[in-house]
Scaffold this active site. Structure first.
Site, PDB file in Angstrom:
ATOM      1  N   ASP A  32       0.954  -1.140   0.097  1.00  0.00           N
ATOM      2  CA  ASP A  32      -0.123   0.018   0.021  1.00  0.00           C
ATOM      3  C   ASP A  32       0.965   1.214   0.002  1.00  0.00           C
ATOM      4  O   ASP A  32       1.852   1.318   0.930  1.00  0.00           O
ATOM      5  CB  ASP A  32      -0.905   0.267   1.155  1.00  0.00           C
ATOM      6  N   ASP A  50     -15.694  -3.659  -1.168  1.00  0.00           N
ATOM      7  CA  ASP A  50     -15.199  -3.464   0.392  1.00  0.00           C
ATOM      8  C   ASP A  50     -16.300  -3.311   1.264  1.00  0.00           C
ATOM      9  O   ASP A  50     -17.194  -2.412   1.154  1.00  0.00           O
ATOM     10  CB  ASP A  50     -14.247  -2.171   0.289  1.00  0.00           C
TER      11      ASP A  50
END
Length: 240
Positions: free
Chosen positions: A8, A129
């Site tokens: 990330d 998500d």
């Protein structure tokens, strides 16, 4: 099954969040390319990369690092974060990204998402998500009430690469995968799914592998790898 180690990116650094909270960030490597090469040297073939700046702000700020990883390694890159139009998809594919992930735009502009899937068959993935049974968008900040059955009834007609299924409340917490949520999504989706969020130990990978899910393509692991809960080599042996 594919192991997708996660990188990330935030402000050019390799980080991990806890429960998607931008204020709960831990830096693991200040050089994303070095981290990618570490993974490659350990036998990994795929890399899961998310541009957190892009996810939260809608503007990608870390694409130079994606380009360097693409040009300096043989890794296949799965990339998402702030990908909200066709121009960005085209740019990323030209950059060497193998699999482009779209989340917010897939939910907010489903017609555009479907057109992009058709134009780039088997190269686009959906980031699904979930936070407390609601779909999250815009860097997991906003939640929407989406009828997933209707949503997938449309997507199942299209050449979607995969569905990346993340339980936000488990992400970065190393408390195990939300198997129930994953199974619910796999029951709806014709495209293969990727488990994400909560991987804590090799036992989580063993559980996924031993379940023999027909529709499970792989699993994303981040913090458990960085915190040395298991080695890449052991994970690859479990999932082969």
């Amino acid at each position: 099954m594919i192991l997708f180690p996660a990188i990330d990116l935030k402000s050019g650094q390799c980080v991990r969040l806890s429960q998607g909270n931008i204020n709960r960030v831990k830096i693991y490597n200040s050089n994303p390319l070095d981290q990618a090469k570490i993974f490659e040297n350990q036998g990994v073939e795929w890399l899961h990369c998310v541009d957190l700046d892009g996810a939260f702000e809608g503007i990608s700020k870390n694409l130079d690092f994606i380009e360097s990883i693409s040009s300096s390694t043989n890794l296949k890159i799965q990339f998402g974060g702030g990908v909200r139009d066709e121009a960005k998809v085209s740019y990323l594919l030209d950059l060497g990204v193998s699999n482009v992930i779209m989340g917010t735009s897939a939910i907010e502009n489903t017609d555009l998402f479907k057109k992009i899937i058709i134009k780039y068959p088997n190269q686009i993935s959906l980031a699904l998500d979930i936070k407390e049974n609601l779909v999250s968008t815009k860097g997991w900040v906003e939640q929407v009430n989406l009828n997933l059955e209707d949503f997938f009834s449309e997507l199942n007609k299209l050449p979607l690469n995969s569905v990346i299924c993340t339980d936000i409340m488990k992400d970065g917490m190393k408390k195990g995968i939300n198997i129930e949520m994953l199974e619910n999504v796999m029951a709806l989706s014709k495209a293969p799914c990727v488990a994400s969020g909560g991987v804590a130990s090799l036992n989580d990978l063993i559980q996924l592998k031993n379940s023999n899910y027909i529709n499970l393509k792989g699993v994303i692991a981040g913090k458990a790898i960085y915190d040395n809960e298991f080695t890449i080599q052991d994970a690859l042996k479990v999932l082969k």
